[in-house]
Design a protein around this motif. Structure first.
Motif, PDB file in Angstrom:
ATOM      1  N   TRP A   1      36.835  -7.648  18.919  1.00 34.45           N
ATOM      2  CA  TRP A   1      36.648  -7.306  20.333  1.00 34.45           C
ATOM      3  C   TRP A   1      35.988  -5.927  20.467  1.00 34.45           C
ATOM      4  CZ3 TRP A   1      36.617  -8.982  25.173  1.00 34.45           C
ATOM      5  CH2 TRP A   1      36.801  -8.067  26.201  1.00 34.45           C
TER       6      TRP A   1
ATOM      7  N   TYR B   1      33.757 -14.164  23.344  1.00 28.56           N
ATOM      8  CA  TYR B   1      34.825 -13.622  22.491  1.00 28.56           C
ATOM      9  C   TYR B   1      36.026 -14.574  22.484  1.00 28.56           C
ATOM     10  CZ  TYR B   1      38.728 -10.793  20.928  1.00 28.56           C
ATOM     11  OH  TYR B   1      39.851 -10.353  20.261  1.00 28.56           O
ATOM     12  N   CYS B   2      36.450 -15.015  23.666  1.00 20.97           N
ATOM     13  CA  CYS B   2      37.621 -15.900  23.754  1.00 20.97           C
ATOM     14  C   CYS B   2      37.356 -17.198  22.988  1.00 20.97           C
ATOM     15  CB  CYS B   2      37.959 -16.205  25.209  1.00 20.97           C
ATOM     16  SG  CYS B   2      38.476 -14.752  26.111  1.00 20.97           S
TER      17      CYS B   2
ATOM     18  N   TRP C   1      45.260 -11.196  23.028  1.00 19.93           N
ATOM     19  CA  TRP C   1      44.673 -11.189  24.391  1.00 19.93           C
ATOM     20  C   TRP C   1      45.101  -9.911  25.135  1.00 19.93           C
ATOM     21  CZ3 TRP C   1      41.171 -14.171  23.269  1.00 19.93           C
ATOM     22  CH2 TRP C   1      41.288 -15.525  22.968  1.00 19.93           C
TER      23      TRP C   1
ATOM     24  N   THR D   1      43.118  -6.978  24.008  1.00 22.35           N
ATOM     25  CA  THR D   1      41.655  -7.029  24.140  1.00 22.35           C
ATOM     26  C   THR D   1      41.238  -7.322  25.580  1.00 22.35           C
ATOM     27  OG1 THR D   1      41.697  -9.352  23.464  1.00 22.35           O
ATOM     28  CG2 THR D   1      41.326  -7.731  21.755  1.00 22.35           C
ATOM     29  N   VAL D   2      41.173  -8.606  25.919  1.00 19.90           N
ATOM     30  CA  VAL D   2      40.638  -9.026  27.214  1.00 19.90           C
ATOM     31  C   VAL D   2      41.467  -8.476  28.370  1.00 19.90           C
ATOM     32  CG1 VAL D   2      40.024 -11.037  28.590  1.00 19.90           C
ATOM     33  CG2 VAL D   2      39.802 -11.126  26.117  1.00 19.90           C
TER      34      VAL D   2
ATOM     35  N   LEU E   1      48.725 -14.690  19.176  1.00 19.19           N
ATOM     36  CA  LEU E   1      47.459 -14.770  19.909  1.00 19.19           C
ATOM     37  C   LEU E   1      47.605 -14.085  21.272  1.00 19.19           C
ATOM     38  CD1 LEU E   1      44.581 -15.903  19.873  1.00 19.19           C
ATOM     39  CD2 LEU E   1      45.463 -17.982  20.916  1.00 19.19           C
TER      40      LEU E   1
ATOM     41  N   ARG F   1      38.357 -13.121  36.237  1.00 20.49           N
ATOM     42  CA  ARG F   1      37.262 -14.077  36.068  1.00 20.49           C
ATOM     43  C   ARG F   1      37.642 -15.459  36.604  1.00 20.49           C
ATOM     44  NH1 ARG F   1      33.661 -11.550  32.607  1.00 20.49           N
ATOM     45  NH2 ARG F   1      32.425 -13.419  32.406  1.00 20.49           N
TER      46      ARG F   1
ATOM     47  N   ARG G   1      32.344  -6.212  19.600  1.00 17.46           N
ATOM     48  CA  ARG G   1      31.690  -7.438  20.082  1.00 17.46           C
ATOM     49  C   ARG G   1      30.242  -7.224  20.501  1.00 17.46           C
ATOM     50  NH1 ARG G   1      34.673  -5.258  23.890  1.00 17.46           N
ATOM     51  NH2 ARG G   1      34.046  -5.271  26.070  1.00 17.46           N
ATOM     52  N   GLU G   2      29.919  -6.024  20.934  1.00 16.95           N
ATOM     53  CA  GLU G   2      28.563  -5.811  21.427  1.00 16.95           C
ATOM     54  C   GLU G   2      27.526  -5.737  20.312  1.00 16.95           C
ATOM     55  OE1 GLU G   2      28.865  -2.676  24.305  1.00 16.95           O
ATOM     56  OE2 GLU G   2      30.054  -4.010  25.564  1.00 16.95           O
TER      57      GLU G   2
ATOM     58  N   GLN H   1      32.777 -11.542  27.223  1.00 16.56           N
ATOM     59  CA  GLN H   1      34.214 -11.848  27.160  1.00 16.56           C
ATOM     60  C   GLN H   1      34.479 -13.330  26.895  1.00 16.56           C
ATOM     61  OE1 GLN H   1      36.669  -9.783  30.055  1.00 16.56           O
ATOM     62  NE2 GLN H   1      37.779 -11.679  30.422  1.00 16.56           N
ATOM     63  N   ASP H   2      33.698 -14.211  27.550  1.00 11.61           N
ATOM     64  CA  ASP H   2      33.896 -15.654  27.348  1.00 11.61           C
ATOM     65  C   ASP H   2      33.576 -16.045  25.910  1.00 11.61           C
ATOM     66  OD1 ASP H   2      34.661 -15.961  29.916  1.00 11.61           O
ATOM     67  OD2 ASP H   2      32.708 -16.623  30.656  1.00 11.61           O
TER      68      ASP H   2
ATOM     69  N   VAL I   1      37.334 -16.503  19.190  1.00 16.41           N
ATOM     70  CA  VAL I   1      38.681 -16.268  18.652  1.00 16.41           C
ATOM     71  C   VAL I   1      39.426 -17.589  18.496  1.00 16.41           C
ATOM     72  CG1 VAL I   1      40.946 -15.294  19.214  1.00 16.41           C
ATOM     73  CG2 VAL I   1      38.909 -13.879  19.399  1.00 16.41           C
ATOM     74  N   ARG I   2      39.315 -18.457  19.518  1.00 16.65           N
ATOM     75  CA  ARG I   2      40.003 -19.753  19.419  1.00 16.65           C
ATOM     76  C   ARG I   2      39.456 -20.574  18.247  1.00 16.65           C
ATOM     77  NH1 ARG I   2      43.714 -20.354  22.886  1.00 16.65           N
ATOM     78  NH2 ARG I   2      43.674 -19.319  24.907  1.00 16.65           N
TER      79      ARG I   2
END
Lengths: 212, 169
Positions: free
Chosen positions: B43, B6-7, A72, A75-76, A68, A160, B46-47, B3-4, B10-11
């Motif tokens: 990701w 997406y996170c 991350w 991606t992010v 995981l 963020r 995502r849009e 982004q939030d 994913v979780r």
């Protein structure tokens, strides 16, 4: 395992279908009647029920944390590091513009210092000093802008987490304070206001030349 | 999806995606690669994906396609690893109960390995993942009627595989 009889085939499809959704009244009644007399189909029903229970009981496996972390990173985190192309371009432009302004103003200030000869009046000296302080103030401000833009480009984008944001803002303020102390100056220490524009005062030497 | 989102998504779906890949491929290492790639592609797209439910179906479809490509790339058909359940979460109290559940799971996983990829996919998505017919049809890109027929046949074949392995009620 013996092959099902031809009349059982339809009922076995109904047994399967009942695993997913309730049957209609007529189908349900005919199936129950058949199961009451056909031991093979009753056995088949128990088998498919158990099979399904075994499939449902298959555990959901945990995606490993280190995998995981790679997701991350790809991606992010990568997006935060690189920033959006348009924003990055705008920030680069601001950075270079501020740097160029600082360089130009420094050159102007140096020219003022170099072109003045030693034979000047107190008024001229005071005016030149004012001009110099003003120009150096602008250069200082431009450098400060460049520094902010560079810092924002390096660490500020895409962050963020509010705690992290506060830490970056604090670091930036400290750096700004170190790099450009005159930017923070107020009151008596602040650079003098720009003098009113007018004809350039003549030097003593040119006055003497005119008299002779 | 920002982004939030997406996170959060994913979780919520990572374990499902990984499990699907493991049971389909029968290989944990390959499954890790595939699941990772599918989540990265989510990701990248995502849009165009508006909400979590469609993100789940989208990611499972991507996982399915990547897994099929990976299986086609293999030179020979590989049997399912016996240890795919080695790191499964604790199924419940008592070592005896745990052993029974693990044994039953291993047997089912081996029987699944005897089936075609298409049969395996419908069974896993329907029974193990608990998805609705519409979602499965969307993921596998097949009509609803075809899915129902395929599911019925897959159950029959799994039962036959278990009987062939000597598993009796």
């Amino acid at each position: 395992m013996s092959a099902p009889r031809s009349e059982c085939l339809g009922f076995r499809e109904l047994i399967d279908a009942r695993l997913d959704a309730p049957l209609g009244l007529a189908d349900a009644q005919s199936l129950e009647a058949h199961l009451g007399v056909c031991r093979e189909c009753a056995h088949y029903r128990d088998e498919v029920r158990e099979l399904r229970a075994a499939l449902v009981a298959l555990p959901t496996l945990e995606f490993p944390e280190h995998e995981l972390a790679v997701v991350w990173t790809r991606t992010v985190a990568s997006d935060a590091r690189m920033g959006r192309p348009r924003a990055r371009r705008a920030q680069n432009l601001r950075y270079f513009a501020a740097c160029a302004a600082a360089a130009l103003l420094t050159v102007v200030a140096l020219t003022i210092v170099v072109t003045h000869d030693g034979d000047v009046s107190d008024d001229e000296l005071a005016r030149a000093e004012n001009e110099l302080r003003l120009v150096m103030g602008h250069a200082d401000r431009a450098l400060s802008l460049a520094e902010r833009a560079a810092l924002g480009m390096a660490v500020g984008r895409g962050v963020r987490d509010p705690v992290e944001k506060t830490r970056i803002a604090t670091t930036r303020d400290v750096l700004v304070g170190i790099v450009s102390p005159s930017f923070e100056r107020t009151g008596a220490d602040a650079p003098a206001p720009r003098p009113r524009r007018g004809p350039k005062p003549r030097s003593d030497r040119s006055r003497r030349r005119r008299r002779s | 999806m920002d982004q939030d989102d997406y996170c959060r998504t994913v979780r919520a779906i990572k374990d499902r995606v990984y499990s699907y890949a493991v049971y389909l491929l029968g290989d944990r290492e390959d499954a890790k690669d595939i699941a990772q790639e599918a989540l990265v592609r989510l990701w990248e797209h995502r849009e165009t994906i508006p909400e979590t439910n469609s993100a789940r179906a989208w990611t499972l479809r991507t996982t399915h396609n990547l897994a099929i490509d990976r299986m086609r790339g293999r030179h020979s058909r590989r049997s399912i690893d016996d240890d795919v359940l080695a790191y499964a979460p604790d199924p419940g109290p008592g070592p005896e109960a745990q052993m029974l559940v693990r044994e039953a799971g291993s047997t089912i996983v081996r029987a699944l390995g005897q089936l075609s990829e298409a049969d395996r996919a419908v069974l896993i998505l329907r029974e193990s993942q608990g998805l609705r017919y519409e979602e499965i049809a969307n993921i596998l890109d097949i009509p609803l009627g075809t899915l129902k027929v395929r599911l019925h046949r897959a159950r029959q074949r799994l039962r036959e595989a278990l009987l062939a392995m000597g598993v009796q009620r």
